[in-house]
Every structure is written in structure tokens, then in C-alpha cells.
Scaffold this motif. Structure first.
Motif, PDB file in Angstrom:
ATOM      1  N   SER A  29      47.998  38.974  38.803  1.00  0.00           N
ATOM      2  CA  SER A  29      46.778  40.018  38.743  1.00  0.00           C
ATOM      3  C   SER A  29      46.791  40.666  40.069  1.00  0.00           C
ATOM      4  O   SER A  29      47.211  40.375  40.927  1.00  0.00           O
ATOM      5  CB  SER A  29      45.417  39.497  38.783  1.00  0.00           C
ATOM      6  OG  SER A  29      44.280  40.179  38.927  1.00  0.00           O
ATOM      7  N   SER A  73      37.245  42.406  31.543  1.00  0.00           N
ATOM      8  CA  SER A  73      36.660  43.574  31.719  1.00  0.00           C
ATOM      9  C   SER A  73      35.962  43.663  30.238  1.00  0.00           C
ATOM     10  O   SER A  73      36.330  43.287  29.343  1.00  0.00           O
ATOM     11  CB  SER A  73      37.525  44.646  31.705  1.00  0.00           C
ATOM     12  OG  SER A  73      38.167  44.568  33.246  1.00  0.00           O
ATOM     13  N   ARG A  96      35.407  34.222  34.909  1.00  0.00           N
ATOM     14  CA  ARG A  96      35.601  34.165  36.477  1.00  0.00           C
ATOM     15  C   ARG A  96      35.523  32.699  36.861  1.00  0.00           C
ATOM     16  O   ARG A  96      36.297  32.026  37.820  1.00  0.00           O
ATOM     17  CB  ARG A  96      34.876  35.048  37.234  1.00  0.00           C
ATOM     18  CG  ARG A  96      35.168  35.323  38.674  1.00  0.00           C
ATOM     19  CD  ARG A  96      34.232  36.259  39.218  1.00  0.00           C
ATOM     20  NE  ARG A  96      33.917  37.341  38.782  1.00  0.00           N
ATOM     21  CZ  ARG A  96      32.886  37.863  38.195  1.00  0.00           C
ATOM     22  NH1 ARG A  96      31.648  37.218  38.497  1.00  0.00           N
ATOM     23  NH2 ARG A  96      32.845  39.070  37.624  1.00  0.00           N
ATOM     24  N   SER A 149      42.604  39.824  41.892  1.00  0.00           N
ATOM     25  CA  SER A 149      41.987  38.415  42.075  1.00  0.00           C
ATOM     26  C   SER A 149      43.213  37.297  41.679  1.00  0.00           C
ATOM     27  O   SER A 149      44.305  37.575  41.251  1.00  0.00           O
ATOM     28  CB  SER A 149      40.919  38.020  40.893  1.00  0.00           C
ATOM     29  OG  SER A 149      40.719  36.991  41.008  1.00  0.00           O
ATOM     30  N   CYS A 184      31.349  37.522  32.035  1.00  0.00           N
ATOM     31  CA  CYS A 184      32.270  37.842  33.223  1.00  0.00           C
ATOM     32  C   CYS A 184      32.332  36.820  34.030  1.00  0.00           C
ATOM     33  O   CYS A 184      33.432  36.404  34.608  1.00  0.00           O
ATOM     34  CB  CYS A 184      31.940  39.408  33.713  1.00  0.00           C
ATOM     35  SG  CYS A 184      32.274  40.464  32.540  1.00  0.00           S
ATOM     36  N   GLU A 185      31.103  36.230  34.317  1.00  0.00           N
ATOM     37  CA  GLU A 185      30.870  35.172  35.368  1.00  0.00           C
ATOM     38  C   GLU A 185      31.629  33.932  34.795  1.00  0.00           C
ATOM     39  O   GLU A 185      32.090  33.116  35.575  1.00  0.00           O
ATOM     40  CB  GLU A 185      29.399  34.985  35.554  1.00  0.00           C
ATOM     41  CG  GLU A 185      28.768  36.150  36.107  1.00  0.00           C
ATOM     42  CD  GLU A 185      27.305  36.064  36.661  1.00  0.00           C
ATOM     43  OE1 GLU A 185      26.673  35.053  35.788  1.00  0.00           O
ATOM     44  OE2 GLU A 185      26.639  36.725  37.324  1.00  0.00           O
ATOM     45  N   ASP A 234      37.338  43.399  36.200  1.00  0.00           N
ATOM     46  CA  ASP A 234      36.617  42.222  36.649  1.00  0.00           C
ATOM     47  C   ASP A 234      35.115  42.790  36.602  1.00  0.00           C
ATOM     48  O   ASP A 234      34.275  42.458  37.525  1.00  0.00           O
ATOM     49  CB  ASP A 234      36.827  41.712  37.817  1.00  0.00           C
ATOM     50  CG  ASP A 234      36.164  40.556  38.155  1.00  0.00           C
ATOM     51  OD1 ASP A 234      35.593  39.777  37.193  1.00  0.00           O
ATOM     52  OD2 ASP A 234      36.038  40.012  39.243  1.00  0.00           O
ATOM     53  N   ARG A 235      34.610  43.631  35.583  1.00  0.00           N
ATOM     54  CA  ARG A 235      33.002  43.971  35.340  1.00  0.00           C
ATOM     55  C   ARG A 235      32.769  44.317  34.087  1.00  0.00           C
ATOM     56  O   ARG A 235      33.810  44.425  33.123  1.00  0.00           O
ATOM     57  CB  ARG A 235      32.863  45.129  36.317  1.00  0.00           C
ATOM     58  CG  ARG A 235      33.815  46.418  35.880  1.00  0.00           C
ATOM     59  CD  ARG A 235      33.771  47.524  36.841  1.00  0.00           C
ATOM     60  NE  ARG A 235      34.546  46.959  38.018  1.00  0.00           N
ATOM     61  CZ  ARG A 235      34.300  47.265  39.362  1.00  0.00           C
ATOM     62  NH1 ARG A 235      33.432  48.183  39.626  1.00  0.00           N
ATOM     63  NH2 ARG A 235      34.883  46.962  40.347  1.00  0.00           N
ATOM     64  N   TYR A 242      42.494  34.860  40.228  1.00  0.00           N
ATOM     65  CA  TYR A 242      42.171  33.867  38.944  1.00  0.00           C
ATOM     66  C   TYR A 242      42.001  34.953  37.918  1.00  0.00           C
ATOM     67  O   TYR A 242      41.972  36.400  37.968  1.00  0.00           O
ATOM     68  CB  TYR A 242      40.913  33.232  39.228  1.00  0.00           C
ATOM     69  CG  TYR A 242      40.898  32.223  40.486  1.00  0.00           C
ATOM     70  CD1 TYR A 242      41.777  31.096  40.304  1.00  0.00           C
ATOM     71  CD2 TYR A 242      40.386  32.599  41.713  1.00  0.00           C
ATOM     72  CE1 TYR A 242      41.681  30.294  41.280  1.00  0.00           C
ATOM     73  CE2 TYR A 242      40.616  31.757  42.748  1.00  0.00           C
ATOM     74  CZ  TYR A 242      41.176  30.359  42.658  1.00  0.00           C
ATOM     75  OH  TYR A 242      41.396  29.535  43.581  1.00  0.00           O
ATOM     76  N   THR A 265      40.417  37.336  35.310  1.00  0.00           N
ATOM     77  CA  THR A 265      39.132  37.859  35.111  1.00  0.00           C
ATOM     78  C   THR A 265      39.015  38.685  33.972  1.00  0.00           C
ATOM     79  O   THR A 265      40.121  38.919  33.050  1.00  0.00           O
ATOM     80  CB  THR A 265      38.914  38.884  36.204  1.00  0.00           C
ATOM     81  OG1 THR A 265      39.920  39.803  36.222  1.00  0.00           O
ATOM     82  CG2 THR A 265      38.806  38.058  37.718  1.00  0.00           C
ATOM     83  N   ASP A 294      42.076  40.758  31.838  1.00  0.00           N
ATOM     84  CA  ASP A 294      42.610  41.690  32.924  1.00  0.00           C
ATOM     85  C   ASP A 294      44.025  41.313  33.256  1.00  0.00           C
ATOM     86  O   ASP A 294      44.173  40.109  33.446  1.00  0.00           O
ATOM     87  CB  ASP A 294      41.734  41.728  34.305  1.00  0.00           C
ATOM     88  CG  ASP A 294      40.597  42.342  33.836  1.00  0.00           C
ATOM     89  OD1 ASP A 294      40.340  43.167  33.113  1.00  0.00           O
ATOM     90  OD2 ASP A 294      39.642  41.871  34.931  1.00  0.00           O
TER      91      ASP A 294
END
Length: 327
Positions: A264, A273, A255, A267, A251-252, A307-308, A269, A271, A187
Motif C-alpha cells: 500500500s 475507500s 482499518r 498505510s 472504514c474503521e 482510506d476515507r 495495513y 484500508t 485500497d
């Protein structure tokens, strides 16, 4: 002057049922700087070969119980025999015996009584050829690795991705099993480069690539750099539920790297997608289908807030697509 090119550390397995012949061979070869080990019959030769992995085998053709021809055949069946030449030593000079020696896998042969100068030259040549072949094949493997690996991130490159995706798509079509694909995008990566510089951007991509690689652990899974800050994960024999689990983990994991990203918009931090697509390929279909589906899912993940992951599925609605989202 003895030629010590390559042979000083070479181990020669001498196989002969006559102790006197074995002693002659041992002394002659040790004088040339070789190490030797002996076996008195074919069965012992197979055992010694498995234990010590010699560089060359000098094999008597005529032995009781298991002769040299059968022993040579059995040697070729061993996993670690690929680079080990077999030099047959035989008192038989008829055409049938010579042909049989080569048929069972011998590289060359010498006849009894042994002409020692000829034997030494053939042993030296066969060992050198074997070592050079190993070096050449190792160089070819490394070259193949280099042309299929992304230099920066050390995951597969776009070329390898397309080759593997096509291969697994066809395989899953034959077996009628699911193939899943995850397309990932860092991202606001342009903003990251603008804020921290390209060297920091390169380091960021390396860390992200490793996090993705660590999330797709099966040998059949392939992680590739798809382009720029985009990565792809090919998951053969993986249904939608399994692919969603991997996408969530990816994703986790990214992150959790806690890479600062003050450029960003969502966030502090870095991330990621991700778009997820799963299909059971149909015969004669094109793997580009699943790439397009994963790409659409990735686009929707960005629209939904980044972020997903987004999971692609087809529905008979006016929009034709339904998107599942989880943060």
C-alpha cells in the motif's frame, strides 16, 4: 413386512370424540411403527398441535362443540401447519361433505367404518409426500441462496445486489423515504495480490466482507460483493447522516483488522475507500442514478487520498458536485 420408510419417527395426532375409535386407530398405527398422540375434541387438538407439531392429523369430521371442519380451518391458520396433512375421517359420504372437507384444507379422507388397509396406505403416502415436499422446498431455498450469494465472501452477489436495489428503490419511491448506498473498494488491492498472492488476497476479501457485514446489522441492510475487490451496502430507510455513520464504521472496522499491506502507498495495513449516496427515489426513476452517484463519490475518495469515505451531494455550481471527506 412393514415399510419403515420415513414413518418410524413420524407422530400422528388422532382426533376423535369416541374413545373406542381412538383406541382402534392408536393400536393400528402403532403396529405400523408410528408414534401417536390423541385429542378428544377440536379445541384439545389445536392445543396438542401447537405443542407437539405432529406429522399428520387424523381428524373426525363429526364432533361436538368444534367439529372437524372448523378444527381443520383453525389448523390451517397456525404458523407451523404448512407441511402437516390433515386426513379427514367421516361417516358422511355426500358430495357436499366431501367438497367441504377439501375446502377447509383436508388433503384426503376416509369413511367410516374404517377400511384399515386403505387407511394405512393413505397415512403412509401422505407422510411420505409431506416429507418429500419439505426436502424439495429446502433444496429450492438452498439453490436460491447459492445463486444469490458470492461463493468466496458469502455475502450477496452482484445479481442479488441489482435485484434488491431495484426492489428497495421502487419501495422507497412509493413511500417517499430515503435510500442510501455505499460503494466500497479495497485500497491498492492489486498490489496486495502481487505482494502476498491470490490465496492471501481471497482471505483478505473474506475478512473485509465480514467487517462490512458486521457494520450493517439491520435485517433490511444488504451487503454485496459488487465485483473484484468492490463491495456495496444498500441501506433502505436510511438518511445521509445514518449512511455516513455506517460508512465511517466500515472504514474503521477494516482499518482495525490490521491486515498487513506493505504494497500500500498510504498505510502498512489494508484500508478501504467508500462513496456514499442518499436519495429519496422519485416515481418511475431508475436506481442506476444512486449507483452512479455513489460511484462518483468513491472516485473522489480515491482522489482525495483513499482510506476515507466521500459523501455525494448535488449543488448548483459549475462543477455540479460537492464532496465531503473525512479520514
Amino acid at each position: 413386512m412393514k415399510n419403515h420408510f420415513l414413518e418410524d419417527q413420524s407422530l400422528i395426532l388422532i382426533v376423535d370424540d369416541e374413545p373406542f375409535i381412538r383406541a382402534q386407530l392408536r393400536l393400528s398405527l402403532q403396529c405400523e411403527g408410528y408414534r401417536t398422540v390423541e385429542a378428544q375434541d377440536g379445541r384439545e387438538a389445536l392445543t396438542v398441535f401447537k405443542q407437539l407439531k405432529p406429522d399428520i392429523v387424523l381428524l373426525d369430521a363429526i364432533m361436538p362443540d368444534m367439529d372437524g371442519f372448523e378444527c381443520c380451518t383453525r389448523l390451517q391458520e397456525l404458523d407451523n401447519s404448512k407441511y402437516t396433512p390433515v386426513l379427514m375421517i367421516t361417516g358422511l359420504e355426500d358430495q357436499e361433505s366431501v367438497d367441504r372437507a377439501f375446502e377447509v384444507g383436508a388433503i384426503d379422507y376416509v369413511t367410516k367404518p374404517i377400511h384399515w388397509a386403505v387407511l394405512r396406505q393413505r397415512v403412509r403416502r401422505l407422510i411420505q409426500q409431506s416429507h418429500l415436499q419439505q426436502k424439495l422446498e429446502a433444496a429450492n431455498r438452498e439453490l436460491q441462496r447459492l445463486v444469490t450469494i458470492d461463493e468466496l465472501t458469502q455475502v450477496a452477489n452482484r445479481r442479488r445486489f441489482e435485484e434488491y436495489c431495484s426492489q428497495e428503490w421502487q419501495c422507497m419511491a412509493r413511500e417517499q423515504l430515503p435510500l442510501s448506498l455505499i460503494l466500497c473498494d479495497v485500497d491498492f488491492f492489486k498490489a496486495y495480490n502481487d505482494t502476498y498472492g491470490h490465496r492471501a488476497g481471497d482471505r483478505c476479501l473474506q475478512l473485509v466482507a465480514k467487517a462490512i457485514q458486521d457494520s450493517a446489522k439491520r435485517p433490511a441492510d444488504l451487503v454485496a460483493r459488487y465485483g473484484g475487490e468492490e463491495f456495496a451496502v444498500i441501506l433502505p430507510r436510511t438518511d445521509a447522516e445514518g449512511a455516513v455513520h455506517i460508512a465511517t464504521t466500515i472504514c474503521e472496522s477494516v482499518r482495525g483488522l490490521l491486515i498487513p499491506h506493505y504494497g500500500s502507498q498510504i498505510s502498512d495495513y489494508v484500508t478501504l475507500s467508500a462513496g456514499v449516496a442518499t436519495a429519496v427515489p422519485q416515481p418511475n426513476s431508475d436506481f442506476q442514478e444512486i449507483i452512479d452517484e455513489a460511484d462518483r463519490a468513491l472516485y473522489q475518495a480515491k482522489i482525495a487520498g483513499r482510506d476515507r469515505y466521500q459523501q455525494y451531494s448535488k449543488l448548483s455550481t459549475s462543477t455540479a458536485f460537492f464532496w465531503k471527506s473525512e479520514v
